[in-house]
Motif scaffolding. Sequence first.
Motif: not given
Length: 119
Positions: A65-72
């Motif tokens: 709910x606080x951190x978001x991981x993403x990738x390119x």
Amino acid sequence: QVQLVESGGGLVQPGGSLRLSCAASGSIFSLNFMGWYRQAPGKQRELVANILSGGSTNYADSVKGRFTISRDNAKNTVYLQMNSLNPEDTAVYYCRAKDLRGTSLYDYWGQGTQVTVSS
């Protein structure tokens, strides 16, 4: 060999935000796993979040709910957007990537970037 270079750490006040980046370079085949770990002084290194090549994610309960991981995938880069930071988030944050080549899995770590949450 794969090299991981993290950036984006620093000092932030409680309630603030930071965005970490980790760029992979070198002889990359298939980064099926990319993730962020952290290690606070006197504590064991722990998983913060990870993301698979297909996009599925996993988070530690303490950051949901606080951190978001993403990738390119085109840039071989993984990001960690950290919001609502609190002093308990203070740690060295490490990037980890697993490169699958046929039946062999290679495991790589970055050097780490310091995140300090303090007023």
